[in-house]
Design a protein around this motif. Structure first.
Motif, PDB file in Angstrom:
ATOM      1  N   GLY A 137       8.640   3.071   5.068  1.00  0.00           N
ATOM      2  CA  GLY A 137       8.936   1.723   5.533  1.00  0.00           C
ATOM      3  C   GLY A 137       9.908   1.581   6.678  1.00  0.00           C
ATOM      4  O   GLY A 137       9.817   2.261   7.694  1.00  0.00           O
TER       5      GLY A 137
ATOM      6  N   SER B 223       1.018   1.481  11.416  1.00  0.00           N
ATOM      7  CA  SER B 223       0.424   1.438  10.064  1.00  0.00           C
ATOM      8  C   SER B 223      -1.089   1.249  10.145  1.00  0.00           C
ATOM      9  O   SER B 223      -1.763   1.241   9.112  1.00  0.00           O
ATOM     10  CB  SER B 223       1.062   0.307   9.259  1.00  0.00           C
TER      11      SER B 223
ATOM     12  N   VAL C 240      -0.596  -0.281   3.113  1.00  0.00           N
ATOM     13  CA  VAL C 240       0.437  -0.969   3.898  1.00  0.00           C
ATOM     14  C   VAL C 240      -0.281  -1.854   4.916  1.00  0.00           C
ATOM     15  O   VAL C 240      -1.239  -1.402   5.555  1.00  0.00           O
ATOM     16  CB  VAL C 240       1.337   0.060   4.624  1.00  0.00           C
TER      17      VAL C 240
ATOM     18  N   TYR D 207       5.789   1.638  10.512  1.00  0.00           N
ATOM     19  CA  TYR D 207       6.180   1.872   9.116  1.00  0.00           C
ATOM     20  C   TYR D 207       6.354   3.372   8.925  1.00  0.00           C
ATOM     21  O   TYR D 207       5.562   4.168   9.441  1.00  0.00           O
ATOM     22  CB  TYR D 207       5.045   1.333   8.238  1.00  0.00           C
TER      23      TYR D 207
ATOM     24  N   LEU E  29       7.376   0.181  -1.773  1.00  0.00           N
ATOM     25  CA  LEU E  29       6.599   0.212  -0.532  1.00  0.00           C
ATOM     26  C   LEU E  29       6.299  -1.206  -0.050  1.00  0.00           C
ATOM     27  O   LEU E  29       6.278  -1.478   1.155  1.00  0.00           O
ATOM     28  CB  LEU E  29       5.269   0.963  -0.739  1.00  0.00           C
ATOM     29  N   THR E  30       6.056  -2.092  -1.017  1.00  0.00           N
ATOM     30  CA  THR E  30       5.702  -3.473  -0.686  1.00  0.00           C
ATOM     31  C   THR E  30       6.911  -4.246  -0.152  1.00  0.00           C
ATOM     32  O   THR E  30       6.800  -4.974   0.833  1.00  0.00           O
ATOM     33  CB  THR E  30       5.117  -4.178  -1.925  1.00  0.00           C
TER      34      THR E  30
ATOM     35  N   ALA F  47       7.594  -3.272   3.392  1.00  0.00           N
ATOM     36  CA  ALA F  47       6.511  -3.781   4.262  1.00  0.00           C
ATOM     37  C   ALA F  47       6.691  -5.271   4.515  1.00  0.00           C
ATOM     38  O   ALA F  47       6.487  -5.754   5.634  1.00  0.00           O
ATOM     39  CB  ALA F  47       5.145  -3.512   3.627  1.00  0.00           C
TER      40      ALA F  47
END
Ligand code: NAI
Length: 335
Positions: free
Chosen positions: A185, A272, A279, A285, A312-313, A316
């Motif tokens: 990220g 990404s 993602v 990223y 990860l979210t 992002a």
């Protein structure tokens, strides 16, 4: 003999560059047999300091340093460049809103991207260090449409090195015995340092980092926050931000990308687009990659746990927010 590589460093009168320029000039980054034409760019107010650094580089008498150019002219600095290391950025001043800092830098990196697009080599490799590094990189990439998107990257290697050192200390080994530690990220407090796929070579045997560390609770909490807040900890202690370690990480990133990572996997913030980890596209990223002769390849097929997926979210989402804000600001500014 190899033909010279033309390398520009922006923010060349600043503190990261003071450590970085010698690494590049000595041949630690691109190899002792690779002649370098070094170009240093900074703002006009820093011209005297820049001249002082030029004198010191001369006085180092580095064998592979073919030429040194110091300039405050961006066009001159970026012309025919092979590698651009964009360290200079607008710093966040006390009391300044994060969005104001984003906007100031969006303007700088729009201009630099557009200029690279017209005067740099089309094969130029760009590394953005100046913060907010991922979003600055995204802006530069956007305004350089004739340069391949893959040629733009932002630095998360310092975070990876910090994470590697934490795992090594906890496992009781030196850092060279630790591999496959990933940063996902943004280079910010939302970054996700991930050791679940890491390996530790302990007493001659390769084991999972989680086994070597033997403390899952730590891996899920203090490990992550220590790495996320390491920059702030150095700043608080030194009253100056990380510079020696940042320069080392820049050297690592450039070496592994352009010379090759020899199978080791490293973290780079890159486009990404086309990623297989879910993602959103259109971001810069950080992913685990391997590199060969200037081409990175994402390490695919890693299992992402529910714990990791959430992290990860979050990072992002932060990047999407930054990208949206910067794009809106630039649209308004040009309207
Ligand atoms: P510094 O303030 O010592 O040096 C920055 C230099 O950039 C100054 O000489 C300044 O005059 C110059 N500069 C500013 N705008 C410029 C422009 N438009 N063109 C050319 N030069 C320009 O800062 P330091 O410590 O060297 O850090 C540089 C940047 O790197 C900061 O944005 C910092 O937040 C970032 N950083 C990023 C890291 C990462 O892991 N991605 C790690 C550490 C720092």
């Amino acid at each position: 003999a190899k033909s010279p590589m033309r390398v520009v460093v922006t923010g060349a009168a600043g503190q990261i560059s003071y450590s970085l320029l010698a690494l590049i000039a000595r041949g630690d980054v691109f190899g002792r047999d690779q002649p370098v034409d070094l170009v240093m760019l900074d703002l006009p107010f820093a011209k005297d300091a820049l001249e002082g650094v030029v004198m010191e580089l001369q006085d180092c008498a580095f064998p592979s340093l073919k030429s040194v150019t110091a300039t405050c002219d961006q066009t001159e600095a970026f012309t025919d460049i092979d590698v651009a290391v964009l360290v200079g950025a607008f710093p966040r001043k006390p009391g300044m809103e994060r969005n104001d800092m984003l906007a100031k830098n969006a303007e700088i990196f729009k201009a630099q991207g557009a200029l690279l697009n017209t005067v740099a080599k089309k094969t130029v490799k760009v590394l953005v260090v100046g913060n907010p590094a991922n979003t600055n990189c995204l802006i530069a990439q956007k305004y350089a449409p004739t340069i391949p998107k893959e040629n733009f990257s932002a630095l998360t290697r310092l975070d990876q090195n910090r994470a590697t050192a934490q795992i090594a200390a906890k496992a009781g080994v030196t850092s060279d015995k630790v591999s496959q530690i990933t940063i996902w990220g943004n280079h910010s407090a939302t970054q996700y340092p991930d050791a679940w796929h890491g390996k530790v070579n302990k007493d001659g045997a390769e084991v999972a980092a989680s086994a070597a560390v033997n403390d899952d609770a730590w891996l899920k909490s203090d490990f992550i926050t220590t790495v996320q807040k390491r920059g702030a900890a150095v700043l608080a202690a030194r009253k100056l931000s990380s510079a020696m370690s940042a320069a080392k990480a820049i050297g690592d990133h450039l070496h592994d990308w352009i010379v090759g990572s020899e199978g080791r996997w490293v973290s780079m913030a890159i486009t990404s687009d086309g990623n297989k980890y879910g993602v959103p596209e259109g971001l810069i990223y950080s992913f685990p990659v391997t590199c060969e002769a200037g081409v990175w390849t994402v390490v695919n097929g890693l299992e992402i746990s529910e714990f990791s997926r959430e992290k990860l979210t979050v990072t992002a989402e932060e990047l999407s927010g930054e990208a949206k804000y910067a794009a809106e600001f630039l649209e308004k500014a040009s309207a």
